[in-house]
Design an enzyme around this catalytic site. Structure first.
Site, PDB file in Angstrom:
ATOM      1  N   GLN A  47      38.611  35.449  21.308  1.00 53.34           N
ATOM      2  CA  GLN A  47      39.695  36.120  21.068  1.00 53.34           C
ATOM      3  C   GLN A  47      41.316  34.788  21.666  1.00 53.34           C
ATOM      4  O   GLN A  47      40.988  34.463  22.024  1.00 53.34           O
ATOM      5  CB  GLN A  47      38.760  36.732  22.493  1.00 53.34           C
ATOM      6  CG  GLN A  47      40.330  37.433  23.249  1.00 53.34           C
ATOM      7  CD  GLN A  47      39.550  38.064  24.474  1.00 53.34           C
ATOM      8  OE1 GLN A  47      38.437  38.818  24.907  1.00 53.34           O
ATOM      9  NE2 GLN A  47      40.669  37.895  25.265  1.00 53.34           N
ATOM     10  N   ASP A  48      41.356  36.173  20.928  1.00 58.68           N
ATOM     11  CA  ASP A  48      43.218  35.048  21.220  1.00 58.68           C
ATOM     12  C   ASP A  48      43.959  36.392  21.728  1.00 58.68           C
ATOM     13  O   ASP A  48      44.100  37.533  21.963  1.00 58.68           O
ATOM     14  CB  ASP A  48      44.348  35.012  20.082  1.00 58.68           C
ATOM     15  CG  ASP A  48      43.326  34.063  19.316  1.00 58.68           C
ATOM     16  OD1 ASP A  48      44.295  34.252  17.676  1.00 58.68           O
ATOM     17  OD2 ASP A  48      42.416  32.903  19.385  1.00 58.68           O
ATOM     18  N   ASN A  49      44.728  35.609  23.553  1.00 56.45           N
ATOM     19  CA  ASN A  49      45.437  35.705  23.508  1.00 56.45           C
ATOM     20  C   ASN A  49      47.129  35.639  23.525  1.00 56.45           C
ATOM     21  O   ASN A  49      47.371  34.426  22.897  1.00 56.45           O
ATOM     22  CB  ASN A  49      45.153  35.273  25.121  1.00 56.45           C
ATOM     23  CG  ASN A  49      43.867  36.579  25.435  1.00 56.45           C
ATOM     24  OD1 ASN A  49      43.124  36.699  24.637  1.00 56.45           O
ATOM     25  ND2 ASN A  49      43.319  35.862  26.113  1.00 56.45           N
ATOM     26  N   HIS A  62      42.712  31.609  37.476  1.00 57.25           N
ATOM     27  CA  HIS A  62      41.617  32.180  37.043  1.00 57.25           C
ATOM     28  C   HIS A  62      39.842  31.820  36.367  1.00 57.25           C
ATOM     29  O   HIS A  62      41.128  30.530  35.996  1.00 57.25           O
ATOM     30  CB  HIS A  62      42.167  33.376  36.007  1.00 57.25           C
ATOM     31  CG  HIS A  62      43.068  34.058  37.063  1.00 57.25           C
ATOM     32  ND1 HIS A  62      44.228  35.040  36.065  1.00 57.25           N
ATOM     33  CD2 HIS A  62      43.482  34.957  38.082  1.00 57.25           C
ATOM     34  CE1 HIS A  62      44.693  36.054  36.370  1.00 57.25           C
ATOM     35  NE2 HIS A  62      44.702  35.535  38.115  1.00 57.25           N
ATOM     36  N   LYS A  71      39.137  27.469  26.675  1.00 59.01           N
ATOM     37  CA  LYS A  71      40.481  27.868  26.490  1.00 59.01           C
ATOM     38  C   LYS A  71      41.684  26.688  25.973  1.00 59.01           C
ATOM     39  O   LYS A  71      40.952  25.706  26.382  1.00 59.01           O
ATOM     40  CB  LYS A  71      41.566  28.520  28.032  1.00 59.01           C
ATOM     41  CG  LYS A  71      41.086  30.102  28.703  1.00 59.01           C
ATOM     42  CD  LYS A  71      41.659  29.684  29.739  1.00 59.01           C
ATOM     43  CE  LYS A  71      40.495  30.758  30.642  1.00 59.01           C
ATOM     44  NZ  LYS A  71      41.207  31.111  32.219  1.00 59.01           N
ATOM     45  N   TYR A 131      47.109  31.452  23.623  1.00 55.02           N
ATOM     46  CA  TYR A 131      45.522  31.421  23.469  1.00 55.02           C
ATOM     47  C   TYR A 131      44.099  31.800  23.885  1.00 55.02           C
ATOM     48  O   TYR A 131      44.443  32.801  23.341  1.00 55.02           O
ATOM     49  CB  TYR A 131      45.411  30.863  25.291  1.00 55.02           C
ATOM     50  CG  TYR A 131      45.472  31.748  25.755  1.00 55.02           C
ATOM     51  CD1 TYR A 131      47.002  32.181  26.679  1.00 55.02           C
ATOM     52  CD2 TYR A 131      44.497  32.474  27.391  1.00 55.02           C
ATOM     53  CE1 TYR A 131      46.675  33.379  27.992  1.00 55.02           C
ATOM     54  CE2 TYR A 131      44.318  33.354  27.502  1.00 55.02           C
ATOM     55  CZ  TYR A 131      45.429  33.416  28.649  1.00 55.02           C
ATOM     56  OH  TYR A 131      45.615  35.044  29.317  1.00 55.02           O
ATOM     57  N   GLU A 142      35.595  37.877  36.495  1.00 49.62           N
ATOM     58  CA  GLU A 142      36.472  37.077  36.786  1.00 49.62           C
ATOM     59  C   GLU A 142      36.926  36.765  38.388  1.00 49.62           C
ATOM     60  O   GLU A 142      36.475  37.338  39.562  1.00 49.62           O
ATOM     61  CB  GLU A 142      37.698  37.808  36.522  1.00 49.62           C
ATOM     62  CG  GLU A 142      38.966  37.600  36.084  1.00 49.62           C
ATOM     63  CD  GLU A 142      40.396  37.482  35.404  1.00 49.62           C
ATOM     64  OE1 GLU A 142      40.774  38.466  36.197  1.00 49.62           O
ATOM     65  OE2 GLU A 142      40.889  37.302  34.225  1.00 49.62           O
ATOM     66  N   ASP A 168      46.528  38.682  41.975  1.00 49.49           N
ATOM     67  CA  ASP A 168      46.926  37.125  42.031  1.00 49.49           C
ATOM     68  C   ASP A 168      47.384  36.930  43.553  1.00 49.49           C
ATOM     69  O   ASP A 168      47.296  35.858  44.413  1.00 49.49           O
ATOM     70  CB  ASP A 168      47.483  36.663  41.264  1.00 49.49           C
ATOM     71  CG  ASP A 168      46.402  36.059  40.076  1.00 49.49           C
ATOM     72  OD1 ASP A 168      47.245  36.382  38.934  1.00 49.49           O
ATOM     73  OD2 ASP A 168      45.531  36.634  39.804  1.00 49.49           O
TER      74      ASP A 168
HETATM   75  C1  LIG Z   1      43.319  38.169  31.008  1.00 51.14           C
HETATM   76  C2  LIG Z   1      43.045  39.791  29.875  1.00 51.14           C
HETATM   77  C3  LIG Z   1      43.580  40.530  30.724  1.00 51.14           C
HETATM   78  N1  LIG Z   1      44.026  41.778  29.607  1.00 51.14           N
HETATM   79  C4  LIG Z   1      44.581  43.130  30.628  1.00 51.14           C
HETATM   80  C5  LIG Z   1      44.119  43.614  31.975  1.00 51.14           C
HETATM   81  C6  LIG Z   1      45.304  43.809  32.480  1.00 51.14           C
HETATM   82  O1  LIG Z   1      45.339  45.717  31.928  1.00 51.14           O
HETATM   83  C7  LIG Z   1      47.028  43.436  31.582  1.00 51.14           C
HETATM   84  C8  LIG Z   1      46.906  41.810  32.319  1.00 51.14           C
HETATM   85  O2  LIG Z   1      45.878  41.321  32.880  1.00 51.14           O
HETATM   86  P1  LIG Z   1      45.903  40.038  33.891  1.00 51.14           P
HETATM   87  O3  LIG Z   1      46.802  40.401  34.909  1.00 51.14           O
HETATM   88  O4  LIG Z   1      44.636  39.160  34.195  1.00 51.14           O
HETATM   89  O5  LIG Z   1      46.477  38.888  32.961  1.00 51.14           O
HETATM   90  P2  LIG Z   1      46.503  37.410  33.440  1.00 51.14           P
HETATM   91  O6  LIG Z   1      46.771  37.080  34.552  1.00 51.14           O
HETATM   92  O7  LIG Z   1      47.726  36.749  32.818  1.00 51.14           O
HETATM   93  O8  LIG Z   1      45.461  36.401  33.539  1.00 51.14           O
HETATM   94  C9  LIG Z   1      45.224  34.956  32.772  1.00 51.14           C
HETATM   95  O9  LIG Z   1      45.947  34.568  33.729  1.00 51.14           O
HETATM   96  C10 LIG Z   1      45.527  32.475  33.618  1.00 51.14           C
HETATM   97  C11 LIG Z   1      46.429  32.397  33.388  1.00 51.14           C
HETATM   98  C12 LIG Z   1      44.910  32.842  32.527  1.00 51.14           C
HETATM   99  O10 LIG Z   1      44.008  32.461  32.094  1.00 51.14           O
HETATM  100  C13 LIG Z   1      43.271  33.941  31.990  1.00 51.14           C
HETATM  101  O11 LIG Z   1      43.225  34.118  30.440  1.00 51.14           O
HETATM  102  C14 LIG Z   1      44.258  35.518  31.907  1.00 51.14           C
HETATM  103  O12 LIG Z   1      43.095  35.954  33.293  1.00 51.14           O
HETATM  104  O13 LIG Z   1      45.699  42.462  30.513  1.00 51.14           O
HETATM  105  C15 LIG Z   1      43.192  41.896  28.751  1.00 51.14           C
HETATM  106  O14 LIG Z   1      43.251  43.289  28.246  1.00 51.14           O
HETATM  107  N2  LIG Z   1      42.145  40.589  28.173  1.00 51.14           N
HETATM  108  C16 LIG Z   1      41.910  39.908  28.902  1.00 51.14           C
HETATM  109  O15 LIG Z   1      41.862  39.141  28.648  1.00 51.14           O
END
Ligand SMILES: Cc1cn([C@H]2C[C@H](O)[C@@H](COP(=O)(O)OP(=O)(O)O[C@H]3O[C@H](C)C(=O)[C@H](O)[C@H]3O)O2)c(=O)[nH]c1=O
Length: 181
Positions: A47-49, A62, A71, A131, A142, A168
């Site tokens: 997966q790429d984010n 997380h 990652k 990432y 998670e 968070d």
């Molecule tokens: C992580 C993730 C999220 N989502 C969706 C779920 C939510 O609707 C939206 C935002 O998710 P979230 O608020 O969990 O995103 P981050 O707070 O940036 O989460 C990341 O935060 C820290 C920095 C990390 O290292 C992780 O990669 C990851 O947990 O994207 C997805 O569809 N796929 C995914 O892989």
């Protein structure tokens, strides 16, 4: 590509070789063979984010249990104060944090192994992170470590009230002392 050690032996920072000319620059942001030569690791990314954060956004800390993700993270716009915490309860470095500045300017990348929590504070007007992960996102697996747990001893360079997601802030964050898995 240069490898930089951190205070956590398994957490690695990389600096790419950048080729600049009158047009701009080019660098290989990832190379399987080079990564393996430097680390002995052969991650299979699935997966790429890509995330964009306004200044003072804090994302994390997380990690996933059950389906732990490694990652490889870099910043392509702006800068972040990046934090990695060892969450392997049996490790002698359990609870230890390393902090690194990742930015579009330094082009550094950080390797976060499975079992380590990750998060960052956006320290520029906006910051964009790209990432790769070695397993798929698994919400039920998670876990969120409280980013401002005093036990972590992290001096976050906040420049105002942090912007933190409800998840968070009050959803499921726990303190290091409460980490059970
Ligand atoms: C992580 C993730 C999220 N989502 C969706 C779920 C939510 O609707 C939206 C935002 O998710 P979230 O608020 O969990 O995103 P981050 O707070 O940036 O989460 C990341 O935060 C820290 C920095 C990390 O290292 C992780 O990669 C990851 O947990 O994207 C997805 O569809 N796929 C995914 O892989």
């Amino acid at each position: 590509m240069k490898l930089i050690q951190t205070a956590l032996p398994e957490v690695l920072v990389f600096e790419p070789q950048v080729f600049g000319d009158e047009r701009g620059f080019f660098f290989e942001s990832f190379n399987v063979r080079r990564f393996a030569d430097l680390t002995g690791l052969h991650p299979q990314f699935v997966q790429d984010n890509h995330s964009r954060s306004a200044q003072n956004v804090v994302r994390g800390l997380h990690y996933q249990v059950g389906r732990p993700q490694a990652k490889l993270i870099r910043v392509v716009a702006g800068s972040v104060f990046d934090v990695v915490v060892d969450m392997r309860r049996a490790a002698p470095t359990f609870g230890r944090a390393v902090v690194t500045e990742l930015s579009a300017e330094n082009r550094r990348q950080i390797w976060v192994p499975p079992g380590f929590a990750h998060g960052f504070l956006a320290t520029s007007d906006h910051a964009e992170c790209l990432y790769k992960t070695t397993d798929y996102w698994s919400p039920e697996n998670e876990r969120t470590l409280m980013w401002n747990d005093p036990a972590l001893g992290i001096d976050w360079p906040l420049s105002g009230a942090p912007i933190v997601s409800p998840k968070d802030r009050e959803g499921r964050p726990f303190a290091l002392a409460e980490a059970v898995e």
